[in-house]
Design a protein around this motif. Structure first.
Motif, short mmCIF file in Angstrom:
data_model
loop_
_atom_site.label_atom_id
_atom_site.label_comp_id
_atom_site.label_asym_id
_atom_site.label_seq_id
_atom_site.Cartn_x
_atom_site.Cartn_y
_atom_site.Cartn_z
N LYS A 110 0.84 -1.20 0.00
CA LYS A 110 0.00 0.00 0.00
C LYS A 110 0.88 1.26 0.00
CE LYS A 110 -3.83 1.02 0.26
NZ LYS A 110 -4.70 1.40 -0.89
N TRP A 128 -2.23 -0.54 -6.51
CA TRP A 128 -3.63 -0.80 -6.25
C TRP A 128 -3.73 -2.20 -5.62
CZ3 TRP A 128 -7.80 1.49 -5.14
CH2 TRP A 128 -8.96 0.73 -4.99
N VAL A 129 -4.26 -2.30 -4.43
CA VAL A 129 -4.24 -3.57 -3.70
C VAL A 129 -5.66 -4.07 -3.42
CG1 VAL A 129 -3.65 -4.65 -1.48
CG2 VAL A 129 -1.99 -3.17 -2.61
N GLU A 130 -5.89 -5.36 -3.69
CA GLU A 130 -7.12 -6.03 -3.26
C GLU A 130 -6.69 -7.29 -2.48
OE1 GLU A 130 -10.16 -6.32 -6.31
OE2 GLU A 130 -9.53 -4.40 -7.20
N LEU A 132 -4.99 -0.85 5.87
CA LEU A 132 -4.82 -0.72 4.42
C LEU A 132 -5.80 0.31 3.87
CD1 LEU A 132 -4.47 -4.51 3.47
CD2 LEU A 132 -2.69 -2.92 4.24
N VAL A 177 -10.11 -0.58 0.23
CA VAL A 177 -9.45 -1.79 -0.31
C VAL A 177 -10.50 -2.90 -0.43
CG1 VAL A 177 -7.78 -3.62 0.22
CG2 VAL A 177 -7.16 -1.22 0.55
#
Ligand code: SF4
Length: 339
Positions: free
Chosen positions: A208, A213-215, A242, A246
């Protein structure tokens, strides 16, 4: 064989691999726990620098990434091997045989050939996926750099167990990632995956900070990680550390690998996970492996308007990152120009 990155020499021709948080001490002639890094007379080599065991064009929704270039294709690449041995592995035919001593199989590839293939096939990104990309880091680093030069985006689908040094080498060329957060219990990671929780949490925070771009994905398994308490702990970590924007994918387990005798996750456990996510303040919680479930869709977090409808890996949408009804900005990367 190609010389490996991130290792240091030890006594009597032993080496220590520093690519992931196992930090394996490997005697001469031996391999690391992942099965694809070999110590040949005091030098560490990778056996998977240039061979893909799986190579497909996938919808980006399959990674899963729901807020990153939706509706586009991603060239998906994986080698054999993994640094975890999860008893419920859904890709065990690729990840586990080399850990038991089998020679890695695959088709020869190079960064240039992968980039050409991606461009020719209309993909907008390359995904490093199927098994654990950490164990084929050399191929990820060279291919992601070549892809970025040609305007392609790079996606990491990972268990988050890489060392901080390995992760930092990807900072400049990875654009998005889906990380597993398999449990919020260190005992779970130790007993069922042969790993530990803390390094995974550190990786998620670092990704992050890099601005990727974080999932996050959690495979929910009856009786193992589906208590309300544990699901709430995962959701609270994501929301607090996060960010509430997210996306969290809570996926239904199907019997596989060493758990073929277990039943698929009951839908009620997925409902519990969805509820935990919303309670923790997450604005986007998705049901995985539940085709036709309403929680496959994206709704405006302010007015509730349906913005992206999905069935399995097919997405239908007319949003460019904004709610058509109330104009709320939808978090995510919706076009390549957004970078
Ligand atoms: S990548 Fe991880 S599992 Fe493989 S040799 Fe290195 S430290 Fe061990």
């Amino acid at each position: 064989m190609h010389k490996a990155i991130l290792w240091r020499p030890g006594k009597n021709n032993a080496v220590q691999c520093t690519l992931c948080c196992h930090y394996c001490l490997i005697p001469a002639g031996g391999k690391g726990a992942c099965g694809v890094r070999l110590n040949d007379r005091g030098v560490l080599y990778t056996l998977v620098a240039d061979n893909a065991a799986a190579l497909n064009l996938d919808p980006v929704e399959k990674k899963p990434l729901f807020h990153f270039l939706p509706g586009t294709q991603t060239l998906s690449l994986g080698t054999e091997g993994c640094n975890m041995g999860c008893v419920f592995c859904q890709n065990h035919h690729l990840s586990q045989p080399v850990r038991a001593g089998k020679k890695p199989a695959g088709t020869p590839v190079s960064p240039d050939s992968l980039v050409k293939f991606a461009l020719h096939s209309g993909a907008q990104s390359i995904s490093y996926t199927y098994t654990e990309p950490t164990v084929f880091s050399e191929l990820v680093i060279s291919t992601s750099a070549a892809a970025a030069e040609h305007g392609l985006k790079n996606i990491l689908v990972s268990n988050g167990y890489q060392s901080p040094e390995a992760l930092s080498r990807l900072d400049a060329t990875i654009h998005a990632a889906n990380f597993d957060l398999k449990s919020f219990s260190d005992n779970f990671y130790r007993a069922h995956c042969g790993a530990r929780l803390k390094p995974v949490l550190r990786t998620l925070r670092a990704a992050k900070k890099y601005g990727w771009w974080v999932e996050i994905t959690t495979l929910v398994i009856d009786g193992m990680n589906d208590s309300m308490e544990e699901l709430q702990a995962i959701a609270t970590f994501i929301a607090a550390e996060l960010g509430q924007d997210v996306p969290w994918h809570v996926s239904r387990f199907h019997p596989a690998y060493r758990m073929t005798g277990s039943a698929p996750t009951v839908p009620a456990a997925i409902e519990r996970a969805l509820e935990s996510g919303y309670k923790a303040g997450l604005r986007f919680v998705y049901a995985g492996n539940m085709p036709g479930h309403a929680a496959e869709n994206t709704y405006c977090p302010v007015c509730g308007q349906l913005l992206i409808s999905r069935v399995g890996f097919t997405a239908h949408f007319n949003t460019a990152g904004r709610c058509a009804r109330c104009n709320t900005t939808l978090p995510g990367i919706w076009t390549r120009e957004q970078f």
